[in-house]
Design a protein around this motif. Sequence first.
Motif, short mmCIF file in Angstrom:
data_model
loop_
_atom_site.label_atom_id
_atom_site.label_comp_id
_atom_site.label_asym_id
_atom_site.label_seq_id
_atom_site.Cartn_x
_atom_site.Cartn_y
_atom_site.Cartn_z
N SER A 1 0.86 -1.18 0.00
CA SER A 1 0.00 0.00 0.00
C SER A 1 0.90 1.24 0.00
CB SER A 1 -0.91 0.01 1.24
OG SER A 1 -1.67 1.19 1.28
N LYS B 1 -3.47 0.44 -3.49
CA LYS B 1 -4.15 0.14 -2.24
C LYS B 1 -3.57 -1.07 -1.54
CE LYS B 1 -8.61 2.11 -3.64
NZ LYS B 1 -10.05 1.86 -3.81
N ASN C 1 -7.24 8.79 10.62
CA ASN C 1 -8.27 7.82 10.23
C ASN C 1 -9.57 8.52 9.82
OD1 ASN C 1 -6.47 5.82 10.79
ND2 ASN C 1 -7.51 5.06 12.62
N LYS D 1 -9.11 9.54 6.36
CA LYS D 1 -9.28 8.39 5.46
C LYS D 1 -10.76 8.10 5.23
CE LYS D 1 -4.95 6.10 6.77
NZ LYS D 1 -4.36 4.87 7.39
N ILE D 2 -11.57 8.20 6.29
CA ILE D 2 -13.01 7.99 6.14
C ILE D 2 -13.61 9.00 5.17
CG2 ILE D 2 -15.22 8.08 7.37
CD1 ILE D 2 -13.73 7.00 9.84
N ASN E 1 -12.09 10.63 2.74
CA ASN E 1 -11.63 10.37 1.37
C ASN E 1 -12.35 9.16 0.77
OD1 ASN E 1 -9.83 12.51 1.55
ND2 ASN E 1 -8.16 11.21 2.28
N LYS E 2 -12.51 8.12 1.55
CA LYS E 2 -13.15 6.92 1.03
C LYS E 2 -14.62 7.17 0.70
CE LYS E 2 -10.14 3.54 3.33
NZ LYS E 2 -9.71 2.82 2.11
N GLN F 1 -14.91 9.30 -2.47
CA GLN F 1 -14.63 8.50 -3.67
C GLN F 1 -15.78 7.55 -3.98
OE1 GLN F 1 -10.92 6.53 -2.97
NE2 GLN F 1 -9.69 8.43 -3.02
N HIS F 2 -16.43 7.05 -2.94
CA HIS F 2 -17.53 6.11 -3.16
C HIS F 2 -18.79 6.83 -3.64
CE1 HIS F 2 -19.87 2.46 -2.66
NE2 HIS F 2 -20.76 3.12 -1.91
N PHE G 1 -19.56 -2.45 1.75
CA PHE G 1 -18.54 -1.41 1.59
C PHE G 1 -18.26 -0.74 2.94
CE2 PHE G 1 -18.01 3.22 1.38
CZ PHE G 1 -16.77 3.30 0.79
N GLU H 1 -14.52 -0.98 4.48
CA GLU H 1 -13.70 0.21 4.34
C GLU H 1 -13.85 1.20 5.50
OE1 GLU H 1 -11.52 0.52 2.04
OE2 GLU H 1 -12.11 -1.16 0.76
N ILE H 2 -15.03 1.36 6.05
CA ILE H 2 -15.29 2.42 7.03
C ILE H 2 -15.25 1.89 8.45
CG2 ILE H 2 -16.86 4.26 7.72
CD1 ILE H 2 -15.64 4.57 4.92
#
Length: 501
Positions: free
Chosen positions: A63, A72, A151, A154-155, A157-158, A161-162, A193, A197-198
């Motif tokens: 990663s 990733k 973190n 990151k949440i 950004n994810k 993107q989703h 998802f 991811e979350i």
Amino acid sequence: MSSLQKLDNQKNQPKRKKKNSRNLWFERAMAIVASANLFLVVFDLSYIPLRDFWLQRRIQVFSFKIGPIVSKGFPVPIPIPNITPLYDPIKGIEPYRDTAQYLERVTQLQSKLIEPGLRSPEVASILEDLRRRSTEMINTNPFQIANKTGNLEKIKNKIVQHLPTPEDSAKESLIKFWSVENLGKNPLDELNFFDKEIRPLIETNYFRPLGENGQFLDLFGIIDFPFFVLFSIEFLGRSWSLSRRHIGVSWLDAMLWRWYDLFLLIPLWRWLRIIPVTIRLDQAKLIDLSAIQKQIRQGFVAEIAGDMTQVIVIRVINEAQDSIRRGEIANWLSQREARPYIDLNNTDEVATLTKIGIQLTVYKVLPEIRSDLEALLKHHLEKILKQSQVYDGLEKVPGVGQLRNQLTEKLVKQITQTIYDGANIAIEEDPVGEQLLQILIKHVTEAYGSQLQTKQTLEDVQSLIVDFLEEMKVNYIERLSEEDLEEILDQSRAIGQIKSS
């Protein structure tokens, strides 16, 4: 040595070996215990930074992000038990109320999708609550106490993107995610998802209360206390034993003897316990640090050798300069020193050494080199005769050349014998001659001393010698500073290898 003493020594040797064996096993046992304590200390110090690993028990491989290249990677699970429920209380870690309730509401939603269904009032209430909690999570940042703000990013950004939005707002994306319209399309994929991811990112958040000292609550001292008691008893026992075994060693001296063990008793800077643990493992012969110790000693020598040598040389030269300024050289020559010369053996060492050197030359050296000396004298004598006009005229007379060689050899032998006989006569026992020699040496010394005592001469000589020593001091130190100490150490190692071989 008597037979009884030999027998007594033979009896004591097995006892001594047995005692050394017991001591070695005790040292090894204590070294293992100290190593276990150090392992716990390292684990405790690394637990908070590595808590995500202990919680999820997986490693994300390959990663990375290098400019436009993003990978990733993939998670690799590690088959180890989950120790966070056991060790979190030691570090005072508790579930963060808001994020824990957030995940509980998501679990409730997953259980309500089939019965009573996505369009039910209960599900609608849960989704409304999740949208509210999502907004609060973005606004209040509950990850800050656990130092997990990364973190949260990151949440964001994810989720963006989703579910992209016109403004790329994570808040709007989360509100859209927890809507009936979004979940109605494919609820299982959306919730999968979230779980993949979350949820792992939210699970890493925690709450850690502060103690009365203003620091985060930490109960590691409870685990460390039994080791503290054991090492304290051992430290006191060793100090008592050392003070009893060695004469003149007090309790304080014995404690300082094993100063490194104090790191095992100090509750601060516990990572410094690696020092006593390493030393104990070496003393117990569980590891070998001889090569490292050798390198450390040589490095230490390389650091201080130059400074120490400079200090010593400067001190010696300064003492010599001070002695000259005080006039001690002139006092010694004139035999009028402020402090009389102390003769320890009632012997004139200079005269005795001179006599020994002459005897060695006459009795041992001259007989060995007599032929060489005669050949040298003959060569020079012939060279002198050849330069004479009379010799050139005699060379033309028949028979004179052979006579010349005979006369030359005889003359050389007579000269050599005369020198040898004179030297023998000079070194024969002659009390009167020795007394005259001592008087001569005394008068020569006094003459030099009296001449040096003249003001101008003495000042000139002292000034020149002091200046010479000052120049030598500066030049020597300059050369020393330019000397490659590593080369000196290499030479020292080479000499050591030659001696060992």
